[in-house]
Design a protein around this motif. Structure first.
Motif, PDB file in Angstrom:
ATOM      1  N   ALA A   1      23.339  41.922  19.257  1.00  0.00           N
ATOM      2  CA  ALA A   1      24.587  41.206  20.313  1.00  0.00           C
ATOM      3  C   ALA A   1      24.073  39.716  20.494  1.00  0.00           C
ATOM      4  CB  ALA A   1      24.827  41.843  21.269  1.00  0.00           C
ATOM      5  N   HIS A   2      22.434  39.593  20.389  1.00  0.00           N
ATOM      6  CA  HIS A   2      22.312  38.285  20.742  1.00  0.00           C
ATOM      7  C   HIS A   2      22.517  37.056  19.781  1.00  0.00           C
ATOM      8  CE1 HIS A   2      18.692  39.232  18.694  1.00  0.00           C
ATOM      9  NE2 HIS A   2      18.687  37.898  18.498  1.00  0.00           N
ATOM     10  N   ALA A   3      22.706  37.739  18.539  1.00  0.00           N
ATOM     11  CA  ALA A   3      22.980  36.857  17.213  1.00  0.00           C
ATOM     12  C   ALA A   3      24.058  35.721  17.367  1.00  0.00           C
ATOM     13  CB  ALA A   3      23.034  37.578  15.843  1.00  0.00           C
ATOM     14  N   GLU A   4      24.980  36.118  18.092  1.00  0.00           N
ATOM     15  CA  GLU A   4      26.318  35.219  18.191  1.00  0.00           C
ATOM     16  C   GLU A   4      25.953  34.144  19.045  1.00  0.00           C
ATOM     17  OE1 GLU A   4      28.952  38.200  19.612  1.00  0.00           O
ATOM     18  OE2 GLU A   4      28.580  37.691  21.754  1.00  0.00           O
ATOM     19  N   ASN A   5      24.846  34.095  19.751  1.00  0.00           N
ATOM     20  CA  ASN A   5      24.653  32.924  20.670  1.00  0.00           C
ATOM     21  C   ASN A   5      23.584  31.935  19.987  1.00  0.00           C
ATOM     22  OD1 ASN A   5      26.085  34.061  22.880  1.00  0.00           O
ATOM     23  ND2 ASN A   5      24.487  35.485  23.341  1.00  0.00           N
ATOM     24  N   THR A   6      23.214  32.240  18.883  1.00  0.00           N
ATOM     25  CA  THR A   6      22.440  31.385  18.143  1.00  0.00           C
ATOM     26  C   THR A   6      22.776  30.784  16.944  1.00  0.00           C
ATOM     27  OG1 THR A   6      21.060  33.225  17.307  1.00  0.00           O
ATOM     28  CG2 THR A   6      20.462  32.499  19.269  1.00  0.00           C
ATOM     29  N   ASN A   7      21.986  30.013  16.112  1.00  0.00           N
ATOM     30  CA  ASN A   7      22.491  29.715  14.925  1.00  0.00           C
ATOM     31  C   ASN A   7      22.855  30.780  13.933  1.00  0.00           C
ATOM     32  OD1 ASN A   7      22.440  28.680  12.199  1.00  0.00           O
ATOM     33  ND2 ASN A   7      21.342  26.735  12.666  1.00  0.00           N
ATOM     34  N   PRO A   8      24.123  30.873  13.553  1.00  0.00           N
ATOM     35  CA  PRO A   8      24.568  32.166  12.780  1.00  0.00           C
ATOM     36  C   PRO A   8      23.611  32.194  11.476  1.00  0.00           C
ATOM     37  CG  PRO A   8      26.261  31.297  13.526  1.00  0.00           C
ATOM     38  CD  PRO A   8      25.237  30.128  14.054  1.00  0.00           C
ATOM     39  N   LEU A   9      23.520  31.044  10.783  1.00  0.00           N
ATOM     40  CA  LEU A   9      22.836  30.988   9.507  1.00  0.00           C
ATOM     41  C   LEU A   9      21.671  31.361   9.618  1.00  0.00           C
ATOM     42  CD1 LEU A   9      22.695  30.616   6.491  1.00  0.00           C
ATOM     43  CD2 LEU A   9      22.265  28.220   6.744  1.00  0.00           C
ATOM     44  N   LYS A  10      20.822  30.847  10.769  1.00  0.00           N
ATOM     45  CA  LYS A  10      19.220  31.258  10.912  1.00  0.00           C
ATOM     46  C   LYS A  10      19.166  32.741  11.222  1.00  0.00           C
ATOM     47  CE  LYS A  10      15.160  29.845  13.408  1.00  0.00           C
ATOM     48  NZ  LYS A  10      14.670  29.042  14.733  1.00  0.00           N
ATOM     49  N   GLU A  11      20.119  33.240  12.037  1.00  0.00           N
ATOM     50  CA  GLU A  11      19.924  34.654  12.112  1.00  0.00           C
ATOM     51  C   GLU A  11      20.122  35.596  11.096  1.00  0.00           C
ATOM     52  OE1 GLU A  11      19.334  36.352  14.786  1.00  0.00           O
ATOM     53  OE2 GLU A  11      19.424  35.051  16.482  1.00  0.00           O
TER      54      GLU A  11
END
Length: 473
Positions: free
Chosen positions: A23-33
């Motif tokens: 879930a934390h992926a949406e709070n960071t750079n999407p491409l980097k995730e």
């Protein structure tokens, strides 16, 4: 198969749980995730032969106390307590591991085969590439011999006579040997055990006065020698990277590993967020490799049956390296070494395998359903045939079962009047067919390996054809 859902790669196959990014992926750079998740998946795919090897090595150490230069053998035929990928249940396994970075070249003494015990086996490096077959179909031709395993770029003094030299590209390696006996009588198993206890391993530097080899009986002990497809596998990748030689073919891939915090010569210290990504990626990779092995890499052996070869492209052509002049077949290599371990230098001389994970209608084999499988008469084998059921996710014996498979040599097996055999797989044995029955676990999918021991030409020209599993309704 892999699908895109909201821009995130996920897997939807086999009826198993769909896995997505944390879930934390949406709070960071999407491409980097996405890149991090992708690189984590690719890291497991790249390292699968290593991970399979390391799991076996560590499993033997923790489960039975067998370390480098020790010989682990089974005094009885291995059962479900030996959790390794796709073992057989007709010959007792003998295994050993070594590390050439510790004391240099290693000598492996293989005894000559006898009238009671033959030998089929292979010496491999930690990438599970075969160095040489041993035994009757191997370099020693059943006469026994001293195999000298040399480390990468070794330039020390070597004995000239009396050794079979093998050059290894890695620090570590292992062998899998199978003492061949007529049947699993206690007399024959005792002969196989005595044979295994004659195998010796020691450093070349101590050849004039070799230390006594430690022999460890594996049978009856719980041995977990399977890779874990969760966040812990990335710690194992890092550990193996520190222990092993880096070959030129893998240098470019180390950049992907470095990007997710796995670097040779640096500590492994992932954040909690990274461990979440790792856990998701590992679970997804397992499902992807299952799908790849059973539906993509393997090729149907018969046009009208579900049986496939276990020879994904690159296995035989490249001597189990999957390294072609212009690329490395990483996915096929990983798909092979997820459910299978070991290799051979010459395939098809002593054994030939076919796999199936589907019934006659193309549906996954389910442990809660009952099936009938008829082996036609006059199977073209010099020795015998065998069929074994394995857990679809682990590739190991199905846990807690009192029988793993059945063979033409199985005591009490019933033969039909025409020479065929009706076998039954499922949670319950048909009345009166207990001798021809293999139990499976409700809620567990499984697959099969059919082994031809001493295959004859009719196997390869397909004039003999295996039947599919038929669902009993």
């Amino acid at each position: 198969m892999l699908k895109k859902i909201g821009g995130i790669i996920a897997i939807a196959s086999l009826g198993l749980t769909m896995l997505t990014m944390p879930a934390h992926a949406e709070n960071t750079n999407p491409l980097k995730e996405k890149l991090t998740h992708s690189r984590a998946v690719e890291s497991i795919i790249w390292s699968m032969p290593w991970m399979n090897y390391k799991a076996m090595r560590d499993g033997h150490k923790m489960g039975v106390g067998s370390g480098f230069n020790d010989v682990a053998y089974n005094s009885q035929i291995q059962d479900w307590r030996m959790q390794i990928t796709t073992p057989n249940n007709t010959t007792p396994y003998v295994m050993a591991f070594w590390d050439l970075s510790l004391e240099g070249p290693v000598v492996i003494e293989i005894p000559a085969t006898t009238k009671d015990v033959g030998l089929f086996g292979v010496i491999m490096d930690s990438w599970q590439r075969p160095l040489e077959d041993v035994g009757g179909n191997g370099k020693d031709r059943g006469l026994g011999g001293k195999y000298l395993i040399m480390p990468p770029n070794y330039d020390g003094n070597l004995p000239i006579d009396g050794y079979i030299p093998l050059h290894q590209k890695t620090n570590q390696g292992y062998f899998l040997l199978r003492p061949l006996i007529a049947n699993a009588s206690q007399e024959n198993l005792k002969s196989a055990e005595e044979f295994a206890k004659q195998i010796k391993i020691y450093p070349l530097s101590k050849a004039e006065n070799p230390p006594k080899t430690k022999h460890v009986d594996t049978y009856g002990k719980t041995l977990n020698a399977l890779p874990e497809f969760d966040k812990s596998i990335f710690k194992e990748i890092h550990a193996m990277l520190q222990e092993e030689v880096i070959e030129e073919k893998d240098v470019a891939f180390l950049g992907l590993l470095d990007a997710i915090g796995i670097t040779k010569g640096k500590p492994y210290n992932p954040s909690d967020e990274m461990l979440e990504v790792f856990d998701s990626a590992a679970k997804e990779t397992l499902q992807y490799l299952i799908e790849q092995f059973h539906n993509e890499s393997n090729v149907k052996f018969y046009d009208d049956r579900q049986w496939t070869t276990i020879a994904p492209p690159g296995r035989l052509e490249t001597d189990y390296s999957w390294v072609f002049p212009n690329y490395i077949a990483l996915e096929d290599r990983a798909a092979y070494f997820q459910p299978i371990f070991s290799s051979v230098k010459t395939f098809g001389a002593a054994t030939f395998y076919l796999a199936s994970s589907k019934d006659s209608q193309g549906e996954w084999l389910e442990g809660g359903k009952n099936y009938k499988f008829t082996v036609p008469a006059d199977a073209p084998v010099r020795n015998f045939w065998s069929v074994i059921a394995y857990d679809l996710e682990t590739g190991a014996y199905i846990k807690n079962m009192d029988r793993d498979g059945i063979a033409s040599s199985t005591d009490g097996i019933q033969k039909n009047a025409d020479g065929s055999f009706d076998l039954y797989f499922g949670p319950q044995a048909p009345k009166g067919k207990e001798s021809n029955y293999v139990p499976t676990a409700d809620g567990k999918k499984y697959f099969l390996l059919f082994r031809f021991y001493g295959p004859e030409p009719a196997v390869f020209d397909k004039s003999f054809k295996l039947n599919d599993f038929e669902l009993i309704k």
